[in-house]
Every structure is written in C-alpha cells, then in structure tokens.
Design a protein around this motif. Sequence first.
Motif, PDB file in Angstrom:
ATOM      1  N   ALA A 104      60.080  19.924  52.294  1.00  0.00           N
ATOM      2  CA  ALA A 104      59.458  19.432  53.528  1.00  0.00           C
ATOM      3  C   ALA A 104      59.636  17.926  53.670  1.00  0.00           C
ATOM      4  CB  ALA A 104      57.974  19.804  53.557  1.00  0.00           C
ATOM      5  N   LEU A 105      59.486  17.185  52.575  1.00  0.00           N
ATOM      6  CA  LEU A 105      59.655  15.732  52.627  1.00  0.00           C
ATOM      7  C   LEU A 105      61.105  15.342  52.919  1.00  0.00           C
ATOM      8  CD1 LEU A 105      57.284  14.789  49.696  1.00  0.00           C
ATOM      9  CD2 LEU A 105      56.964  14.196  52.110  1.00  0.00           C
ATOM     10  N   ALA A 140      56.763  16.745  42.069  1.00  0.00           N
ATOM     11  CA  ALA A 140      56.217  17.388  43.263  1.00  0.00           C
ATOM     12  C   ALA A 140      56.658  18.845  43.267  1.00  0.00           C
ATOM     13  CB  ALA A 140      56.698  16.687  44.533  1.00  0.00           C
ATOM     14  N   GLU A 156      58.450  23.190  47.206  1.00  0.00           N
ATOM     15  CA  GLU A 156      58.229  23.346  48.639  1.00  0.00           C
ATOM     16  C   GLU A 156      57.880  22.016  49.293  1.00  0.00           C
ATOM     17  OE1 GLU A 156      57.143  27.102  46.385  1.00  0.00           O
ATOM     18  OE2 GLU A 156      56.727  24.968  46.147  1.00  0.00           O
ATOM     19  N   ASP A 157      57.091  21.192  48.584  1.00  0.00           N
ATOM     20  CA  ASP A 157      56.751  19.872  49.118  1.00  0.00           C
ATOM     21  C   ASP A 157      57.991  18.991  49.229  1.00  0.00           C
ATOM     22  OD1 ASP A 157      54.008  20.405  49.365  1.00  0.00           O
ATOM     23  OD2 ASP A 157      53.615  19.776  47.307  1.00  0.00           O
TER      24      ASP A 157
END
Length: 176
Positions: free
Chosen positions: A125-126, A118, A121-122
């Motif tokens: 956030a997760l 991933a 940045e993802d």
Amino acid sequence: MPTTDSPADRLDAFHQEALENTRASLAHMARYGIEPEGRVALFLPPDARQAEVHRMPYTHAARQRVVYTTEPGEFTALCPFSGLPDSGTVRVEYVPGSWLLELKSLKYYLLSWRHIGAAQEDITALLFEDLMGWLDDPDRLVVTTDYTVRGGIHTVCTVDSREQGRGGAAGGDGAA
C-alpha cells in the motif's frame, strides 16, 4: 566550520532510531495480544524510506503501458514480528499521464526498504501511495509485491488504481 557526523555517529543514530521504533512496534503488537516468535531484531519505521523518486515529463500522445519488475529477491524489507528479511519481486505497471519514473532513482527507493520493518500488505500500500504521488496523474497504476514463500504461505499483494476510485477508474477503458 560545519561539523559532520562520523560514520560511528551515524551508526549510533541509526541504532537508536531502530531501537525506539522496534520497541514501539512491540508495544503496538502487545496491545493486540501479538507476541513475536523467534528472535526479535531491530528495524526502522516505514517513514525512514527514501522520500523521493525523480521523474521525467511524458510528452507523447501515445498511450503506452510501462512495466518495471525487480529480479527475484532484489526487493527486501524486514518482518516486524521476527526481524527476518522478507524478499520478493516488485512489479510496477502504469500508463503515464504527465510523468515517467526515473529508473536509477526508483532502484534506490526500492533498496531503501531493506532495513524497514512492516507487514507485506502495508508495504504494498505504501509503495502504491508513494508512486501515485510521484506520477501525479497516471491513467493507471498497479503495484504488485510477490514475496518468497515463508512458513508454507505464498503472499502476493496487489493495489490497482482502478479499484481505488482514482487514477483511471472513472472514464478509463482499461486498455493500454
């Protein structure tokens, strides 16, 4: 008699899930004109991460700031464009509401990202969304990922609950 999968069966299932996810990710990138450079390796989707971090009640009136920081390179995930490892540090800072995170469980959760592909940045956030869910009502939560330099670019991502409109943004004075 219940059947248990052999290690070879589990490996085959892991390989199949990673293959399907990697193909789907490549198709997604192609829709936006993105071609991976270099070698492509298999990786799992973010929903393959550990589903829970245990928590313990926080019963004190005292407001305290709790900070957990991994050692450099301890946290790794995979780049979805190359399959190469992205490594760095994760810093979790929070002011507990009703709950504390249990450290061994948090460690296993962070390790569960090792085979997941991933964007940095993802992932940040997760991590924030997961921890906010487990902490339930922290006065503040800040998650920062600080990745090792790759290609001459140093990436630091931060999600702060005070910038999200929840978890201390309204009415909190920001002091710990």
